[in-house]
Design a protein around this motif. Structure first.
Motif, PDB file in Angstrom:
ATOM      1  N   LEU A 511       0.829  -1.209   0.000  1.00 58.20           N
ATOM      2  CA  LEU A 511       0.000   0.000   0.000  1.00 58.20           C
ATOM      3  C   LEU A 511       0.863   1.260   0.000  1.00 58.20           C
ATOM      4  O   LEU A 511       0.539   2.243  -0.678  1.00 58.20           O
ATOM      5  N   ASP A 512       1.950   1.235   0.746  1.00 57.89           N
ATOM      6  CA  ASP A 512       2.881   2.379   0.726  1.00 57.89           C
ATOM      7  C   ASP A 512       3.429   2.597  -0.680  1.00 57.89           C
ATOM      8  O   ASP A 512       3.546   3.726  -1.155  1.00 57.89           O
ATOM      9  N   GLU A 513       3.761   1.496  -1.347  1.00 56.95           N
ATOM     10  CA  GLU A 513       4.292   1.597  -2.703  1.00 56.95           C
ATOM     11  C   GLU A 513       3.244   2.170  -3.659  1.00 56.95           C
ATOM     12  O   GLU A 513       3.561   2.993  -4.526  1.00 56.95           O
ATOM     13  N   ILE A 514       1.999   1.748  -3.502  1.00 55.69           N
ATOM     14  CA  ILE A 514       0.922   2.280  -4.340  1.00 55.69           C
ATOM     15  C   ILE A 514       0.773   3.784  -4.120  1.00 55.69           C
ATOM     16  O   ILE A 514       0.632   4.565  -5.065  1.00 55.69           O
ATOM     17  N   ALA A 515       0.812   4.199  -2.848  1.00 55.23           N
ATOM     18  CA  ALA A 515       0.644   5.614  -2.527  1.00 55.23           C
ATOM     19  C   ALA A 515       1.777   6.465  -3.092  1.00 55.23           C
ATOM     20  O   ALA A 515       1.565   7.621  -3.471  1.00 55.23           O
ATOM     21  N   LEU A 516       2.972   5.881  -3.176  1.00 47.28           N
ATOM     22  CA  LEU A 516       4.128   6.653  -3.606  1.00 47.28           C
ATOM     23  C   LEU A 516       4.218   6.812  -5.121  1.00 47.28           C
ATOM     24  O   LEU A 516       4.616   7.867  -5.612  1.00 47.28           O
ATOM     25  N   ASN A 517       3.859   5.769  -5.875  1.00 47.71           N
ATOM     26  CA  ASN A 517       4.054   5.887  -7.325  1.00 47.71           C
ATOM     27  C   ASN A 517       2.807   5.607  -8.163  1.00 47.71           C
ATOM     28  O   ASN A 517       2.841   5.791  -9.378  1.00 47.71           O
ATOM     29  N   ARG A 518       1.720   5.148  -7.530  1.00 48.36           N
ATOM     30  CA  ARG A 518       0.448   4.918  -8.221  1.00 48.36           C
ATOM     31  C   ARG A 518       0.568   3.932  -9.390  1.00 48.36           C
ATOM     32  O   ARG A 518      -0.254   3.955 -10.294  1.00 48.36           O
ATOM     33  N   LYS A 519       1.549   3.025  -9.361  1.00 46.68           N
ATOM     34  CA  LYS A 519       1.696   2.048 -10.430  1.00 46.68           C
ATOM     35  C   LYS A 519       1.317   0.643  -9.975  1.00 46.68           C
ATOM     36  O   LYS A 519       0.784  -0.144 -10.754  1.00 46.68           O
ATOM     37  N   ALA A 520       1.608   0.304  -8.730  1.00 40.12           N
ATOM     38  CA  ALA A 520       1.360  -1.044  -8.233  1.00 40.12           C
ATOM     39  C   ALA A 520      -0.130  -1.274  -7.991  1.00 40.12           C
ATOM     40  O   ALA A 520      -0.906  -0.333  -7.796  1.00 40.12           O
ATOM     41  N   ASN A 521      -0.522  -2.530  -8.032  1.00 44.72           N
ATOM     42  CA  ASN A 521      -1.885  -2.966  -7.700  1.00 44.72           C
ATOM     43  C   ASN A 521      -1.799  -4.116  -6.718  1.00 44.72           C
ATOM     44  O   ASN A 521      -0.822  -4.875  -6.719  1.00 44.72           O
ATOM     45  N   VAL A 522      -2.831  -4.278  -5.892  1.00 42.87           N
ATOM     46  CA  VAL A 522      -2.869  -5.410  -4.974  1.00 42.87           C
ATOM     47  C   VAL A 522      -4.309  -5.879  -4.808  1.00 42.87           C
ATOM     48  O   VAL A 522      -5.237  -5.069  -4.771  1.00 42.87           O
ATOM     49  N   MET A 523      -4.483  -7.188  -4.755  1.00 42.05           N
ATOM     50  CA  MET A 523      -5.764  -7.755  -4.365  1.00 42.05           C
ATOM     51  C   MET A 523      -5.638  -8.315  -2.958  1.00 42.05           C
ATOM     52  O   MET A 523      -4.798  -9.188  -2.699  1.00 42.05           O
ATOM     53  N   VAL A 524      -6.453  -7.791  -2.059  1.00 43.17           N
ATOM     54  CA  VAL A 524      -6.485  -8.263  -0.677  1.00 43.17           C
ATOM     55  C   VAL A 524      -7.460  -9.436  -0.642  1.00 43.17           C
ATOM     56  O   VAL A 524      -8.669  -9.260  -0.473  1.00 43.17           O
TER      57      VAL A 524
END
Length: 630
Positions: A511-524
């Motif tokens: 989630l930190d990575e998503i917030a920083l660069n808006r490229k990653a995705n994750v399914m919880v």
């Protein structure tokens, strides 16, 4: 000048003793030693605070939802923070008629009894004899099959998919036909796999025999037959057939819903023995890096912190008996200015294995000398691996063309290194612009955090979009028993609470990575309400909007509707894992799911209470004949 301090040169005897300790785990997994829990958590908190500060500086907090449906589900504070109410059964079950609620209540209750779960196959076989195949199939469709499976083919599943989508829930399609093989046949294939992978010297006969004996515990502990969630097959034609089946599933997902997912299994696309051999290669090479790092005073550090100083590396390799010029080959990986490489650079040498086989050596403890890493990986194995990648490439192209995302399932630990490596190879190609291919990480493993962080850093280094599905894991009990029998360190976290902490730790990092660069995705992918709430809180802190479609939620069809539908109605991207296939051929899947989820089923008291409460409300309010409108 260099980033690693020089330590006294090791002798071959000392090196052998140290490397022998590294190999003592006797299992196909990396043994990179983690630092203490306190140190790791402190580092996590520091990164988290940094992530919040940087993300908050450039992100705006979410606004209130405009639709009336969302207003009923989302409670907005003065700071416009969102939360979802998972206690409102009436809203959660608006997509279900009363018969569906009654079926859910009965089936979930039956699944909570150990006797029924442990003996499900025998009970079903007896029921077939008493009722006959036709009546039995109808009974199963009205109960367990109807609860957990969407239908028999891509046409029959459309109504359910469209109904779920109308109430805010998407689909991850999974053609869940699984092969049953006799236990003797499974054991022989297991033995052949271990012999093929281990060779004659590197691990030894005793290791292979113990793995063979422990292999009897795989397949969900059934006595006479094994429900093979792993595909065992003899030829390439069968792999091609499975590829065509997955392509049909991808196209069905595209036709049935927008922005859907389709799940695939790697063991359906390449021989399990091949994946086992390649996993052996990857793990040996990673263990060798750990050994070399320890010789340079980097033992006991996080994997990404360990470095190899090239000059020392070359000197050590010469003493160990190889004439290969490591310094010349590796200097370009990080640039001559740094003079050192990390685990990512080291593992990337595997990609050049055909071009630089003379560089890839690992110690053989029994022989007391170095041996080629690819000693038992033949040219035919390499060709079959290429054909596996070609099938993956076909599926990824099909997914891209049809607007579907591809989710690669995790499998047994001794296949997983190869599965993850091949998935990363696919992500390098297809995740350049946006996430198309998702890898799966099992957080019940002690190494889950290391695997997640390494792959995120690799994606940043190479410039592609990281995409992951986080699961707790399905084989906790079997893995633990196997480790005990083989007498190696238990790869599973100590208990459920430890697994939850690992899950949340991995999730926070992503989630930190998503917030920083808006490229990653994750399914919880979780049925745990606390984990879902933890995710929502963290999204609030980081300013991650549901409408950005960077964070997805996933649950199995027929389970946790009180979580899935409130999330979907609140505007979050939530998906049901939707299996389908003929009744007779999906029974192994149902049997396996019953085994895997027994712990959750026994603890699903809240879900049953909400179902019963909603049924009583409908009865008392005269809505027992309620029909969903969409």
């Amino acid at each position: 000048m260099f980033c690693v301090k020089t330590v006294p040169a090791p002798t071959w005897a000392n090196a052998v003793n140290h490397f022998r300790r590294l190999l003592s785990n006797r299992r196909l997994r990396s043994i990179v030693t983690s630092s203490s829990t306190n140190r790791s958590e402190k580092a996590d908190h520091a990164r988290t605070r940094s992530g919040v500060q940087r993300a908050s500086a450039r992100l705006q907090s979410p606004g209130e939802c405009g639709r009336a449906e969302r207003d009923r589900t989302i409670s907005s504070s003065a700071a416009n923070k969102f939360s979802v109410d998972f206690e409102r059964g009436q809203e959660a079950y608006r997509s279900k008629d009363s018969l569906e609620l009654l079926r859910s209540l009965v089936v979930l209750k039956l699944c909570s009894y150990d006797f029924l779960v442990d003996n499900n196959k025998e009970i079903m076989d007896l029921s077939k004899k008493i009722l006959g195949q036709k009546v039995f199939d109808q009974f199963i469709k009205m109960t367990f099959y109807g609860q957990f499976v969407a239908g028999e083919d891509h046409i029959s599943i459309k109504p359910l998919i469209q109904k779920n989508q109308a109430f805010g829930v998407g689909s991850v399609l999974d053609y869940s036909v699984e092969e049953d093989i006799s236990q003797n046949e499974a054991h022989q294939k297991e033995m052949d796999s271990f012999i093929s992978a281990s060779g004659n010297e590197s691990i030894g006969k005793d290791y292979r025999e113990k793995n063979y004996e422990a292999g009897k515990q795989l397949g969900d502990s059934q006595d006479e037959m094994i429900g093979a969630c792993t595909y065992f097959h003899a030829d390439e034609a069968k792999c091609d057939h499975h590829m065509e089946t997955f392509m049909k599933c991808i196209k069905s997902s595209s036709e049935s819903s927008m922005n859907g997912f389709s799940a695939i299994k790697m063991t359906a696309l390449g021989r399990p023995q091949l994946l086992l051999q390649f996993s052996e290669v990857l793990v040996k090479w990673q263990r060798f890096f750990t050994f070399l790092a320890s010789q340079q005073g980097r033992d006991g550090m996080e994997a990404l912190e360990q470095k190899l100083e090239l000059t020392q590396l070359q000197e050590l390799m010469i003493r160990l008996g190889t004439k290969a010029d490591f310094q010349d080959c590796l200097s370009g990986k990080k640039g001559e200015s740094t003079g050192c490489i990390d685990i990512l650079d080291w593992m990337s040498l595997i990609d050049d294995r055909v071009r630089i086989p003379d560089l890839l050596f690992v110690p053989n403890i029994k022989l007391g000398e170095l041996e080629p890493l690819l000693k038992n990986f033949t040219a035919e194995d390499e060709n079959q691996l290429k054909r596996t990648l070609q099938r993956l490439d076909v599926l990824a192209k099909c997914a891209l063309e049809n607007g579907v995302r591809l989710m690669v399932d995790a499998e047994q630990t001794y296949f997983q290194p190869a599965i993850s490596k091949l998935t990363l190879d696919l992500q390098r190609i297809y995740n350049r612009e946006k996430p198309i291919v998702f890898n799966t990480y099992q957080c019940y493993l002690k190494e889950a955090y290391k695997n997640v962080t390494m792959d995120i850093e690799l994606s940043k280094k190479e410039g592609w979009c990281f995409a992951a599905k986080l699961v707790r894991g399905a084989y906790m009990y079997q893995e633990r028993e196997r480790a005990m029998e083989l007498q190696y360190e238990d790869p599973i976290n100590l208990d459920y609470e430890s697994t939850s902490r690992m899950y949340h730790r991995c999730l926070r990092y992503v989630l930190d990575e998503i917030a920083l660069n808006r490229k990653a995705n994750v399914m919880v992918a979780s049925h745990n309400e606390d984990t879902i709430k933890h995710t929502l809180i963290r999204m609030n802190e980081l300013g991650l909007l549901p409408t950005e479609n960077k964070v997805f939620f996933g649950q199995l069809l027929g389970m946790c509707d009180q979580i899935s539908f409130p999330l979907g109605q609140a505007g979050f991207s939530v998906y049901k894992y939707v299996p389908y296939g003929p009744v007779s051929e999906v029974m192994p899947y149902l049997s396996r799911r019953a085994q895997e989820n027994r712990g959750f089923m026994k603890g699903a008291q809240k879900e049953r209470e909400l179902l019963w409460k909603e049924l009583k409300r409908r009865l008392l309010s005269g809505e027992l004949l309620y029909t969903p409108v969409y």
